[in-house]
Design a protein around this motif. Structure first.
Motif, PDB file in Angstrom:
ATOM      1  N   VAL A 166      29.626  -9.861   1.358  1.00  0.00           N
ATOM      2  CA  VAL A 166      29.593 -10.848   0.249  1.00  0.00           C
ATOM      3  C   VAL A 166      30.898 -11.532  -0.135  1.00  0.00           C
ATOM      4  O   VAL A 166      31.091 -12.039  -0.985  1.00  0.00           O
ATOM      5  CB  VAL A 166      29.004 -10.330  -0.902  1.00  0.00           C
ATOM      6  CG1 VAL A 166      27.403 -10.220  -0.705  1.00  0.00           C
ATOM      7  CG2 VAL A 166      29.758  -9.202  -1.450  1.00  0.00           C
ATOM      8  N   SER A 167      31.912 -11.329   0.831  1.00  0.00           N
ATOM      9  CA  SER A 167      33.005 -11.744   0.642  1.00  0.00           C
ATOM     10  C   SER A 167      33.802 -12.360   2.013  1.00  0.00           C
ATOM     11  O   SER A 167      33.438 -11.575   3.040  1.00  0.00           O
ATOM     12  CB  SER A 167      34.023 -10.959   0.195  1.00  0.00           C
ATOM     13  OG  SER A 167      34.301  -9.888   0.659  1.00  0.00           O
ATOM     14  N   LEU A 168      34.683 -13.098   1.839  1.00  0.00           N
ATOM     15  CA  LEU A 168      35.658 -13.650   3.110  1.00  0.00           C
ATOM     16  C   LEU A 168      36.885 -13.938   2.627  1.00  0.00           C
ATOM     17  O   LEU A 168      37.218 -14.125   1.571  1.00  0.00           O
ATOM     18  CB  LEU A 168      35.018 -14.967   3.703  1.00  0.00           C
ATOM     19  CG  LEU A 168      33.456 -15.090   3.857  1.00  0.00           C
ATOM     20  CD1 LEU A 168      33.113 -16.536   4.236  1.00  0.00           C
ATOM     21  CD2 LEU A 168      33.238 -14.168   5.208  1.00  0.00           C
ATOM     22  N   THR A 169      37.737 -13.582   3.608  1.00  0.00           N
ATOM     23  CA  THR A 169      39.118 -13.878   3.665  1.00  0.00           C
ATOM     24  C   THR A 169      39.695 -14.790   4.412  1.00  0.00           C
ATOM     25  O   THR A 169      39.412 -14.673   5.793  1.00  0.00           O
ATOM     26  CB  THR A 169      40.159 -12.829   3.376  1.00  0.00           C
ATOM     27  OG1 THR A 169      39.506 -11.889   2.399  1.00  0.00           O
ATOM     28  CG2 THR A 169      41.648 -13.118   3.073  1.00  0.00           C
ATOM     29  N   VAL A 170      40.258 -16.080   4.104  1.00  0.00           N
ATOM     30  CA  VAL A 170      40.492 -17.258   5.125  1.00  0.00           C
ATOM     31  C   VAL A 170      41.935 -17.439   5.033  1.00  0.00           C
ATOM     32  O   VAL A 170      42.331 -17.637   3.709  1.00  0.00           O
ATOM     33  CB  VAL A 170      39.685 -18.333   5.190  1.00  0.00           C
ATOM     34  CG1 VAL A 170      39.831 -19.390   6.046  1.00  0.00           C
ATOM     35  CG2 VAL A 170      38.264 -17.845   5.113  1.00  0.00           C
ATOM     36  N   PRO A 171      42.729 -17.606   5.943  1.00  0.00           N
ATOM     37  CA  PRO A 171      44.134 -18.024   5.937  1.00  0.00           C
ATOM     38  C   PRO A 171      44.053 -19.637   5.218  1.00  0.00           C
ATOM     39  O   PRO A 171      43.335 -20.392   5.766  1.00  0.00           O
ATOM     40  CB  PRO A 171      44.722 -17.936   7.169  1.00  0.00           C
ATOM     41  CG  PRO A 171      43.586 -17.371   7.805  1.00  0.00           C
ATOM     42  CD  PRO A 171      42.418 -17.264   7.395  1.00  0.00           C
ATOM     43  N   VAL A 172      45.315 -19.554   4.525  1.00  0.00           N
ATOM     44  CA  VAL A 172      45.693 -21.072   4.148  1.00  0.00           C
ATOM     45  C   VAL A 172      46.908 -21.337   4.740  1.00  0.00           C
ATOM     46  O   VAL A 172      47.794 -20.760   4.751  1.00  0.00           O
ATOM     47  CB  VAL A 172      45.646 -21.056   2.494  1.00  0.00           C
ATOM     48  CG1 VAL A 172      46.201 -22.525   2.031  1.00  0.00           C
ATOM     49  CG2 VAL A 172      44.585 -20.829   1.826  1.00  0.00           C
TER      50      VAL A 172
END
Length: 146
Positions: free
Chosen positions: A105-111
Motif C-alpha cells: 500500500v506504499s511506494l517510495t520514489v526518488p525525486v
C-alpha cells in the motif's frame, strides 16, 4: 555522492475514483504533488490507507502487462475460494485483502530535478482489488532539498 540538507517537507493527497477491479494510473497526480512541493532532490512517499487496493510501479506502455497481472492474480488468489472464511463483504473480500498485502500500500520514489525519477516505461498505479467501484484516498509526502 552530493549531500544536501533536507529543507522542504510537503504533504498532500488526492482521491482516485475506481471503476472496480483494475488499474488507475496516478503518475500525473503524484508528479503534480511533487511539482507543488518545492522539492528538487529527495523522496516522494505515496501511501493509500485502504486494505483492499494497492500501489505499484509498473509498465506504462503496454496495457496487456496489467491485464496479464490481473489474470495471474485471479488464478493465484481467486474470488470465492473456500479456503477463506472472511467474506463479510462478498466473495472478493478476502482475496482483495490478500492481493493488497502481497503488492503493498506504499511506494517510495526518488525525486530529481523536481520530478519523479522513474524509468522510461514506468508508471505509478493504484490497483483496485474489489469488484465494485470505490473512492480511494492517496497521500503523497515529499521530503528533500529545494
Amino acid at each position: 555522492m552530493r549531500r544536501q540538507a533536507v529543507d522542504h517537507v510537503a504533504q498532500g493527497g488526492f482521491t482516485v475514483h475506481t471503476r472496480g477491479r483494475g488499474f488507475s494510473e496516478i503518475t500525473d497526480e503524484v508528479a503534480n504533488a511533487i511539482a507543488s512541493s518545492g522539492v528538487q532532490t529527495g523522496l516522494a512517499h505515496v501511501f493509500t490507507a485502504h486494505t483492499s487496493c494497492s500501489l505499484l510501479i509498473g509498465e506504462n506502455a503496454d496495457p496487456t502487462v496489467r491485464e496479464d497481472l490481473e489474470r495471474w492474480f485471479a488464478r493465484a488468489v481467486p474470488d470465492g475460494d473456500p479456503l477463506f472464511r472472511h467474506d463479510d463483504e462478498g466473495p472478493d473480500d478476502m482475496p482483495a485483502h490478500v492481493r493488497s498485502i502481497l503488492t503493498g500500500v506504499s511506494l517510495t520514489v526518488p525525486v530529481h530535478g523536481g520530478r519523479l525519477a522513474l524509468g522510461t516505461w514506468q508508471g505509478l498505479y493504484l490497483w483496485e482489488h474489489r469488484i465494485d467501484a470505490h473512492q480511494r484516498k492517496v497521500q503523497v509526502t515529499v521530503i528533500g532539498a529545494g
